[in-house]
Motif scaffolding. Structure first.
Motif, mmCIF file in Angstrom:
data_model
loop_
_atom_site.group_PDB
_atom_site.id
_atom_site.type_symbol
_atom_site.label_atom_id
_atom_site.label_comp_id
_atom_site.label_asym_id
_atom_site.label_seq_id
_atom_site.Cartn_x
_atom_site.Cartn_y
_atom_site.Cartn_z
ATOM 1 N N PHE A 19 -5.647 -8.562 12.906
ATOM 2 C CA PHE A 19 -5.598 -8.578 11.528
ATOM 3 C C PHE A 19 -6.228 -7.405 11.179
ATOM 4 C CE2 PHE A 19 -8.041 -9.327 7.827
ATOM 5 C CZ PHE A 19 -7.009 -9.553 6.959
ATOM 6 N N ASP A 20 -7.418 -7.040 12.001
ATOM 7 C CA ASP A 20 -7.886 -5.665 11.381
ATOM 8 C C ASP A 20 -7.055 -4.716 11.405
ATOM 9 O OD1 ASP A 20 -10.301 -6.957 11.134
ATOM 10 O OD2 ASP A 20 -10.971 -6.568 12.872
ATOM 11 N N ARG A 21 -6.251 -4.639 12.607
ATOM 12 C CA ARG A 21 -5.416 -3.538 12.882
ATOM 13 C C ARG A 21 -4.310 -3.217 11.639
ATOM 14 N NH1 ARG A 21 -5.212 -4.948 18.467
ATOM 15 N NH2 ARG A 21 -3.377 -5.892 17.984
ATOM 16 N N VAL A 22 -3.843 -4.505 11.545
ATOM 17 C CA VAL A 22 -2.584 -4.699 10.362
ATOM 18 C C VAL A 22 -3.417 -4.243 8.959
ATOM 19 C CG1 VAL A 22 -1.186 -6.228 9.073
ATOM 20 C CG2 VAL A 22 -1.195 -6.313 11.641
ATOM 21 N N TYR A 23 -4.490 -4.771 8.900
ATOM 22 C CA TYR A 23 -4.975 -4.390 7.575
ATOM 23 C C TYR A 23 -5.458 -2.902 7.559
ATOM 24 C CZ TYR A 23 -8.173 -4.769 3.601
ATOM 25 O OH TYR A 23 -8.915 -4.906 2.211
ATOM 26 N N THR A 24 -6.070 -2.366 8.422
ATOM 27 C CA THR A 24 -6.265 -1.041 8.443
ATOM 28 C C THR A 24 -5.002 -0.192 8.318
ATOM 29 O OG1 THR A 24 -8.400 -1.401 9.579
ATOM 30 C CG2 THR A 24 -7.551 0.909 9.471
ATOM 31 N N ALA A 25 -3.875 -0.329 9.012
ATOM 32 C CA ALA A 25 -2.720 0.314 8.689
ATOM 33 C C ALA A 25 -2.212 0.340 7.507
ATOM 34 C CB ALA A 25 -1.742 -0.215 9.875
ATOM 35 N N ASN A 26 -2.310 -0.860 6.749
ATOM 36 C CA ASN A 26 -1.870 -1.069 5.410
ATOM 37 C C ASN A 26 -2.720 -0.434 4.495
ATOM 38 O OD1 ASN A 26 -0.175 -2.086 3.229
ATOM 39 N ND2 ASN A 26 -1.930 -3.560 2.883
ATOM 40 N N GLN A 27 -4.185 -0.197 4.759
ATOM 41 C CA GLN A 27 -4.842 0.592 3.930
ATOM 42 C C GLN A 27 -4.680 1.859 3.988
ATOM 43 O OE1 GLN A 27 -6.934 -0.572 1.374
ATOM 44 N NE2 GLN A 27 -6.102 -2.423 1.767
ATOM 45 N N ASN A 28 -4.338 2.420 5.059
ATOM 46 C CA ASN A 28 -4.400 3.912 5.589
ATOM 47 C C ASN A 28 -2.880 4.290 4.793
ATOM 48 O OD1 ASN A 28 -6.364 3.894 7.183
ATOM 49 N ND2 ASN A 28 -5.317 3.977 9.006
ATOM 50 N N CYS A 29 -2.033 3.593 4.949
ATOM 51 C CA CYS A 29 -0.684 3.761 4.130
ATOM 52 C C CYS A 29 -0.859 3.952 2.745
ATOM 53 C CB CYS A 29 0.558 2.711 4.692
ATOM 54 S SG CYS A 29 1.075 3.179 6.398
ATOM 55 N N GLY A 30 -1.442 2.908 2.025
ATOM 56 C CA GLY A 30 -1.748 3.047 0.707
ATOM 57 C C GLY A 30 -2.422 3.979 0.336
ATOM 58 N N HIS A 31 -3.473 4.480 0.923
ATOM 59 C CA HIS A 31 -4.215 5.687 0.555
ATOM 60 C C HIS A 31 -3.743 6.795 0.611
ATOM 61 C CE1 HIS A 31 -8.088 3.265 1.697
ATOM 62 N NE2 HIS A 31 -7.790 3.108 0.562
ATOM 63 N N THR A 32 -2.580 7.076 1.376
ATOM 64 C CA THR A 32 -1.720 8.411 1.578
ATOM 65 C C THR A 32 -0.614 8.252 0.331
ATOM 66 O OG1 THR A 32 -0.397 7.495 3.350
ATOM 67 C CG2 THR A 32 -2.338 8.922 3.723
ATOM 68 N N TYR A 33 -0.384 7.070 0.217
ATOM 69 C CA TYR A 33 1.041 7.161 -0.825
ATOM 70 C C TYR A 33 0.813 7.918 -2.041
ATOM 71 C CZ TYR A 33 5.119 4.808 -2.924
ATOM 72 O OH TYR A 33 6.347 4.871 -3.288
ATOM 73 N N PRO A 34 -0.058 7.935 -2.982
ATOM 74 C CA PRO A 34 -0.145 8.714 -4.003
ATOM 75 C C PRO A 34 -0.112 10.180 -3.809
ATOM 76 C CG PRO A 34 -2.065 6.960 -4.346
ATOM 77 C CD PRO A 34 -1.192 7.010 -2.810
#
Length: 138
Positions: free
Chosen positions: A27-42
């Motif tokens: 879960f930590d890996r999935v959640y961190t990957a999602n956060q990383n992708c969300g932070h670079t999207y803008p």
């Protein structure tokens, strides 16, 4: 949507409530990957918009599609071991750099037109159209 569904799946798969799951590395890996992708999207959207508006739409659109594919590769690589996500991360940085350079070339062309009356738009579009397939090289 794919990233959010993976986070939701891992959240339901784990036994705890909320986002604080001390024993769930998946879960930590999935959640961190999602956060990383969300932070670079803008940043990606801003670079894509500027490159398409200021330089050329076709190479910017191609780079944008490549970036979305690369972020998918990064996310899936992050689900495995962290070293598997490194190629996707580096490839994504290269695409963002390409979009940034397209934006800078468009801005420089505008100022060349404004101050000197020289228009290099066709040359810039030709160069970016020729360089954009090189983004496929890993």
């Amino acid at each position: 949507a794919f990233f959010a569904s993976k986070v939701e799946h891992e959240s339901k798969h784990c036994n705890g409530k909320g986002f604080q799951r001390p024993g769930s590395s998946a879960f930590d890996r999935v959640y961190t990957a999602n956060q990383n992708c969300g932070h670079t999207y803008p940043t990606f959207l801003a670079m894509l918009w500027c490159a398409g508006l200021l330089c050329s739409q076709a190479p910017a659109a191609f780079a944008g599609l490549m970036y979305l594919f690369v972020r998918q590769k990064y996310f899936v690589g992050y689900l495995g071991e962290r070293t598997q996500s490194t190629p996707g991360y580096l490839f994504g940085k290269r695409i963002i750099l390409f979009l940034f350079l397209m934006s800078v070339a468009g801005i420089l062309n505008y100022y060349l037109i404004f101050f000197f009356g020289s228009d290099f738009e066709m040359h810039i579009k030709t160069i970016t159209s020729a360089i954009s397939p090189l983004l496929l090289i890993p």
